[in-house]
Scaffold this motif. Structure first.
Motif, PDB file in Angstrom:
ATOM      1  N   PHE A  14       0.733  -1.154   0.026  1.00 16.73           N
ATOM      2  CA  PHE A  14       0.081   0.122  -0.043  1.00 16.73           C
ATOM      3  C   PHE A  14       0.820   1.247  -0.112  1.00 16.73           C
ATOM      4  CE2 PHE A  14      -2.527  -3.222   2.522  1.00 16.73           C
ATOM      5  CZ  PHE A  14      -3.525  -3.381   1.574  1.00 16.73           C
ATOM      6  N   VAL A  15       0.458   2.273  -0.772  1.00  8.36           N
ATOM      7  CA  VAL A  15       1.216   3.459  -0.905  1.00  8.36           C
ATOM      8  C   VAL A  15       0.201   4.765  -0.641  1.00  8.36           C
ATOM      9  CG1 VAL A  15       3.018   2.441  -2.055  1.00  8.36           C
ATOM     10  CG2 VAL A  15       1.186   3.680  -3.236  1.00  8.36           C
ATOM     11  N   ASP A  16       0.670   5.833  -0.464  1.00 12.14           N
ATOM     12  CA  ASP A  16      -0.154   6.987  -0.202  1.00 12.14           C
ATOM     13  C   ASP A  16      -0.922   7.369  -1.211  1.00 12.14           C
ATOM     14  OD1 ASP A  16      -0.983   8.912   1.520  1.00 12.14           O
ATOM     15  OD2 ASP A  16       0.851  10.297   1.555  1.00 12.14           O
ATOM     16  N   VAL A  17      -1.967   8.376  -1.044  1.00 15.88           N
ATOM     17  CA  VAL A  17      -2.691   8.978  -2.209  1.00 15.88           C
ATOM     18  C   VAL A  17      -2.210  10.457  -2.347  1.00 15.88           C
ATOM     19  CG1 VAL A  17      -4.348   7.450  -2.311  1.00 15.88           C
ATOM     20  CG2 VAL A  17      -4.631   9.333  -0.968  1.00 15.88           C
ATOM     21  N   GLU A  18      -2.575  11.131  -3.524  1.00 18.92           N
ATOM     22  CA  GLU A  18      -2.188  12.583  -3.431  1.00 18.92           C
ATOM     23  C   GLU A  18      -3.625  13.167  -2.764  1.00 18.92           C
ATOM     24  OE1 GLU A  18      -1.402  13.217  -7.474  1.00 18.92           O
ATOM     25  OE2 GLU A  18       0.819  13.347  -6.852  1.00 18.92           O
ATOM     26  N   ALA A  19      -3.686  14.392  -2.107  1.00 20.89           N
ATOM     27  CA  ALA A  19      -4.625  15.048  -1.538  1.00 20.89           C
ATOM     28  C   ALA A  19      -5.575  15.368  -2.274  1.00 20.89           C
ATOM     29  CB  ALA A  19      -4.178  16.135  -0.366  1.00 20.89           C
TER      30      ALA A  19
END
Length: 385
Positions: free
Chosen positions: A99-104
């Motif tokens: 899992f990785v981060d998303v852009e706000a």
């Protein structure tokens, strides 16, 4: 004002005629006349090399995992902010989900987070076009090419949308659509499609979809008998589903245009709150079109979101939050790993509220929803909440 549900399945009026025609044909199994018409329509609409109807988008993702030959120990990178099917399809083949981060701004997967998560075990990247809005596909395809990785587009919410003019679902090696009842276009409650953009996958996809047999080749006269030649399962929807779907596809532009009108009305009426820095409204970047799949706003924090949802519910409006990040779930903790810093995923997902948006929603109902949201923030300002 009657209660306003979060969703109603779209009905254009000719679905029952096509279903009756399918019943009268006495052929209700998959891959009949209506299935073939739907697949041809999807191919013409998107430009994909091959479209295959699926009983669900989940099934399409599972075939994707088989086509790219996911093996135990492989790693697959995807956003934590997504539906569980995005991860399940690859876990079922033995992969570890990363899992990785998303852009706000868009809630879409971050290309820089993808790059930082790649290891020698990485096999594929799964992008999710949240709310139908495109991910940054040039950057992502460039990363994939550098590391020789497959790209699978979870375009469940993205039918009718594009990235720089190219249909979503057709940019990666494989793509999937959903025709679930909550989507813009439905095949009667459940359903999906697999888009094959690398033609080397076509023959095997047809075999997997037909229980691992080469029945498709037999029906086309390429072989004189068909037999079990590969792993597979039953991935064909019935002709009744295809009949319903064809009616929807033939009216796609009308459905999407109406949804976009409603989306724009929400945006215009609620902009006053964004201008006052009370909420954040959706952003559609210049590289993406807008199919108006979701209209959401972001509150200050989870407490304010909970209060807003309750406030609307008391006034007959069903608003909902969306995904709880998978990396915080029981199975996510056991079967995957979050790589990098969770800068946006958890905080932004806790702020997000989805508002009612469906084909039969009226302008008056949208106005009512917006009036009550504005009243909610007025009451906060005046200390009554």
């Amino acid at each position: 004002m009657n209660k306003i549900p979060f969703n109603k399945s779209p009905v254009v009026g000719i679905e029952i005629d096509y279903i009756r025609e399918a019943i009268d044909s006495k052929y209700l199994a998959g891959d009949g006349v209506f299935s073939r018409k739907c697949e041809a329509t999807l191919e013409n609409m998107t430009g994909t090399k091959k479209a295959l109807l699926m009983p669900s988008c989940t099934a399409g993702l599972e075939i994707c995992a088989m086509l790219v030959n996911i093996q135990p120990g492989d790693e697959v990178i995807l956003p934590s902010f997504t539906f569980v099917s995005t991860a399940n399809a690859f876990v079922l083949r033995g992969a570890k989900v990363i899992f990785v981060d998303v852009e706000a701004d868009t809630m879409n997967i971050s290309p820089s987070a993808i790059k930082a998560a790649i290891t020698p075990r990485t096999k594929a990247i799964v992008v999710v076009h949240y709310a139908g809005v495109s991910c940054k596909m040039d950057e992502i395809m460039g990363i994939a090419a550098t590391h020789n990785l497959f790209v699978i587009e979870d375009a469940a919410q993205a039918i009718g949308n594009s990235y720089k003019g190219k249909a979503l679902g057709t940019i990666g090696h494989l793509g999937v659509f959903s025709f679930h009842e909550t989507k813009n276009i439905t095949s009667g409650g459940e359903g999906g499609a697999l888009l094959i953009n690398d033609e080397t996958f076509i023959e095997r996809a047809e075999i997997i979809r037909e229980k691992g047999t080469n029945r498709k080749l037999f029906l086309r006269g390429n072989v004189d008998k068909y037999t079990w030649v590969d792993v597979g399962s039953s991935f064909l929807p019935s002709e009744l589903q295809a009949a319903y779907l064809l009616a929807q596809l033939e009216n796609k532009d009308k459905i999407l245009q109406r949804r976009l009108e409603l989306w724009k009305t929400y945006f215009e009426k609620l902009s006053i709150l964004e201008k006052s820095s009370l909420v954040t409204l959706p952003i559609v970047p210049s590289y993406s079109s807008n199919n108006a799949h979701i209209f959401y706003l972001k509150c200050k924090d989870i407490e304010e979101r909970t209060a807003l949802i309750s406030y609307l519910f008391e006034r007959g409006v069903m608003a909902v939050f969306h995904y709880i990040p998978l990396h915080t779930s029981k199975c996510g903790l056991e079967l995957g790993e979050f790589i990098g810093e969770d800068i946006n995923t958890s905080i932004e997902s806790q702020r997000l509220v989805r508002l009612p948006l469906f084909y039969e929603l009226t302008n008056e109902e949208v106005s009512y929803v917006c009036e009550n949201i504005i009243k909610f923030y007025d009451e906060i300002k005046n200390g009554r909440i």
